[in-house]
Design an enzyme around this catalytic site. Structure first.
Site, PDB file in Angstrom:
ATOM      1  N   LEU A   1       0.762  -1.169  -0.019  1.00 47.07           N
ATOM      2  CA  LEU A   1       0.076   0.101   0.116  1.00 47.07           C
ATOM      3  C   LEU A   1       0.778   1.335  -0.051  1.00 47.07           C
ATOM      4  O   LEU A   1       0.452   2.370  -0.621  1.00 47.07           O
ATOM      5  CB  LEU A   1      -1.108  -0.046   1.300  1.00 47.07           C
ATOM      6  CG  LEU A   1      -2.096  -1.199   1.357  1.00 47.07           C
ATOM      7  CD1 LEU A   1      -2.590  -0.833   2.742  1.00 47.07           C
ATOM      8  CD2 LEU A   1      -3.057  -0.906   0.197  1.00 47.07           C
TER       9      LEU A   1
ATOM     10  N   ASP B   1       4.159  14.405  14.898  1.00 45.62           N
ATOM     11  CA  ASP B   1       4.420  14.146  13.355  1.00 45.62           C
ATOM     12  C   ASP B   1       3.297  14.248  12.445  1.00 45.62           C
ATOM     13  O   ASP B   1       2.842  13.430  11.667  1.00 45.62           O
ATOM     14  CB  ASP B   1       4.996  12.591  13.218  1.00 45.62           C
ATOM     15  CG  ASP B   1       5.893  12.424  12.001  1.00 45.62           C
ATOM     16  OD1 ASP B   1       6.314  11.371  11.686  1.00 45.62           O
ATOM     17  OD2 ASP B   1       6.222  13.743  11.231  1.00 45.62           O
TER      18      ASP B   1
END
Ligand code: NAG
Ligand code: NAG
Length: 714
Positions: free
Chosen positions: A526, A644
């Site tokens: 993916l 993040d």
């Protein structure tokens, strides 16, 4: 006479390379060019000679196991063994040992030949060629006068008639040590005319090839029931496959249709046995009764140049009988570890380092009862009890019906010098234990009252660090390697300490083989994130999953499980749900719910090929991400700063509901943040200025990053 070519000296450089290559075992293998797979009458194998199977996969010869554990380097007691090992694998891996209980001190006296008396394979002692006083002998009864020995392509050493190789008198597959290879059997078999019982027995430790206490064997019960069991000291069964039902053993249905491993039970005139088979003959694999008491199936991966464990039984290290030895506590969470009970210290730290924990822990201060002369003087005081909460009690307690209160129960225990602990609860009543305490596990809600010298309890505040807990991760390699890994991971990820983590509620521990199957051997990628690649998969109940394989992250198991545990308890509609994980050998995988619409960046930046998002959806995404952050910062139990936030970490489900990914990888709020700055995370552009200026990091760093993402959304 001697037709096998020899090279003289041990190659020091080769030995050095091998020393570096192997963690647990290293072999100092003499440099040698073997050309044959057969030992013929009159020939002998000495020092550096070896037989090589015709496919080159296995070698038979003399090898030395040793230890590269720091304090052991001065130990010259490294002995020589006759055995078979994988010849094509750079990590020295013995699969069979002949003289496990009788190793030889020097290579010069190592010799293997065919006895002139009875044709048996013999390792003679000094110059006596008779098989009766040999260091080791095959001891086959029905032999021919002229015999030969061949190392077959499957790793089986056979002693056969010199004129007819099909006439077999003895074979190493009938006498396995701790390893089973493809085509070998466990159980009863009369391949060579004798009914021979084959079972696997663990080795004493990672270096000493002496048989240990764990075995893996077939058990024939009443009424024709057959099961495979793991046993401790030939008496205590701690794992069972369940009964054979015709297609599979009842407790391990997952072995059906496994390409990596099939366990078929056969009952015929030839015997009653299971045969170890692997579908793909090019795969190097082995089944091993590990030093730790876990049966492991391992496969050699060329990519990582290492053995990968694809199956373990039992699954949890703490399920192994006496896994940590006497007077220890075994803990599964955050990672399998052994620690000494209060007032005890590791009996033999050297053995522990070699993963042999049978010695367990020893009492620091003698009890008053049987140690009064040793502890003479003013310290004379009755023993005390130290409560150990949340443990699973050992099963061999003795019920004391006469004691109807905790106090009475403790008095009964104090009345006997051999009593080491008691437990009391209103339903179960009083139980006391004599002698060593085995299988105490950090699990459940019982309280074990451990008997300790009065001095130990009084001195808790002063001596709390002394000899109490010296945790040792099971399966951990050398301290040095661990330290390097941990440092690397700390530097890279700025992680919290493992002891922050509680149990990972509802997070499934997957076996590697299950994930291999679910992802069709990681065939559908993916994407690749900062910590590894993500693959699409499907569970047996047809749930679609995303499996994150932490490529190259050689994170310690303890840290990994701690991370999983703490992430598992955080759940919110705008956070990607962690379904499970896999932590087997060096493999680290995380299993998440699958997000069909990928990550936000692929939709924001057209070059990545996503669909253009309309304003309603953009608004919905902005709101959802804000909700997720508000939850992480303020509402969930342990506040988390994401650190993040960027479009790549915002995933979209089928209806474009945003879900924040990769959370929980940063430290918990309130812990030593000055250090986090040095382990700066995130992606430049989304990083708040305080990361660089060195001022305190707060949840506002996420707000800053969110602001940048918001600008991009608009
Ligand atoms: C070789 O030994 C096998 C097994 O004992 C036997 O069946 C076969 O007939 C023998 N072959 C010869 C040529 O003797
Ligand atoms: C194993 O069993 C034998 C015989 O039953 C016993 O003598 C020995 O002490 C046991 N060893 C251990 C470590 O429990």
């Amino acid at each position: 006479m001697i037709q096998i070519p020899m090279r003289p000296a041990v190659s020091l450089s080769l030995a050095f390379v091998l020393l570096l290559l192997s963690l647990h075992l290293h072999a100092i293998l003499p440099c040698h060019a073997a050309t044959t797979d057969t030992l013929s009458p009159g020939q002998e194998l000495t020092g550096g000679d070896k037989l090589l199977s015709s496919n080159g996969r296995f070698a038979l010869g003399f090898f030395q196991t040793g230890s590269n554990f720091s304090h052991d380097t001065t130990n010259p007691e490294l002995k020589w063994y006759l055995g078979i090992w994988f010849h094509t694998v750079p990590k020295f891996t013995p699969v069979w040992v002949a003289n496990a209980e009788n190793p030889v001190a020097n290579l010069a006296s190592c010799k293997l030949l065919l006895s002139l008396d009875d044709g048996n394979l013999v390792m003679p002692s000094s110059n006596n060629r008779s098989s009766t006083v040999a260091i080791w002998s095959s001891r086959a009864t029905a032999t021919a006068t002229s015999t030969a020995a061949s190392l077959l392509d499957n790793g089986n050493l056979v002693l056969h008639s010199a004129s007819n190789a099909s006439d077999i008198f003895w074979q190493s597959f009938d006498h396995p040590t701790d390893t089973i290879l493809q085509g070998a059997k466990i159980g009863w078999s009369n391949a060579t005319g004798l009914m021979i019982r084959r079972r696997l027995v663990s080795r004493k430790n990672a270096v000493d090839q002496t048989p240990g206490l764990y075995s893996f064997q077939l058990l024939f019960g009443h009424g024709g029931h057959t099961s495979i069991v793991s046993m401790y000291n030939s008496s205590d069964t701690y794992w069972s496959s369940g009964d054979w039902g015709g297609r599979y053993f009842s407790n391990i249905p997952e072995t059906v249709g496994q390409t990596w491993l099939s366990l078929n039970f056969t009952s015929s005139e030839q015997g009653k046995y299971i045969e170890y088979a692997v579908e793909d003959p090019t795969v190097l694999s082995r089944g091993t009764m590990d030093v730790s008491g876990q049966m492991k199936v391992l496969v050699w991966f060329e990519g990582s140049q290492d053995w990968q464990t694809i199956y373990t039984a039992p699954n949890s290290q703490c399920d192994v009988y006496a896994s940590c030895g006497p007077f220890t506590v075994c803990s599964d969470v955050p990672s399998p570890s052994c620690s000494c009970m209060k007032g005890y210290s590791i009996r033999s730290p050297q053995d522990w380092e070699l993963e042999d924990r049978t010695g367990g822990c020893a009492r620091d201060t003698p009890l008053y009862c049987n140690g009064s002369s040793a502890a003479a003087g003013s310290e004379h005081q009755a023993d005390k009890f130290y409560p150990m909460p949340s443990v699973q009690l050992p099963s061999d307690g003795r019920s004391v019906g006469t004691a109807t209160s905790a106090d009475e129960c403790s008095v009964v225990c104090l009345g006997s010098c051999s009593c080491t602990a008691y437990s009391y609860d209103d339903q179960g009543g009083c139980y006391i234990w004599h002698g060593r305490l085995l299988n105490v596990r950090q699990q459940g809600n019982s309280v074990l009252h451990l008997r300790v010298a009065a001095k130990e309890v009084q001195g808790i505040s002063k001596t709390s660090n002394r000899g109490v807990v010296i945790g040792a991760a099971i399966g951990a390699s050398t301290a040095t390697f661990c330290l390097v890994f941990l440092l690397t991971i700390w530097m890279r990820k700025g992680k919290r300490h493992g002891d922050d983590a509680q149990g990972g509620m509802g997070v499934i521990a997957f076996r590697y083989a299950e994930l291999l199957y679910a992802t069709k051997s990681f065939s559908e990628k993916l994407g690749a994130g900062s910590f590894g690649s993500v693959f699409k998969g499907s569970l047996s109940d047809s749930t679609t999953i995303a499996v994150k394989r932490l490529d190259g992250v050689r994170q310690g198991e303890k840290q990994f499980r701690a991370e999983v545990s703490s992430i598992g308890i955080i759940q919110h509609v705008n956070l990607v749900k962690l379904i499970g994980f896999c932590c087997q050998g060096d493999r680290r995988l995380l299993v998440y719910e699958y997000m069909p619409n990928g990550s936000l960046d692929s939709h924001l930046f057209q070059s990545n090929g996503g669909t253009v998002l309309d304003w309603t959806i953009r608004y919905q995404i902005a709101l959802g991400v804000a909700r997720a952050l508000a939850y992480l910062h303020a509402s969930c139990r342990d506040c988390i700063i994401h650190c993040d936030i960027k479009p790549e970490n915002i995933l979209l489900d089928g209806s474009f509901t945003p879900k924040v990914a990769d959370f929980g990888m940063a430290k918990f709020l309130g812990r030593d943040f000055s250090h986090v700055v040095t382990t700066m995370r995130g992606t430049v552009g989304y990083l708040a200025p305080e990361w660089i200026s060195g001022t305190a990091i707060t949840s506002k760093v996420d707000v800053y990053s969110y602001g940048m993402v918001l600008l991009e959304i608009i």
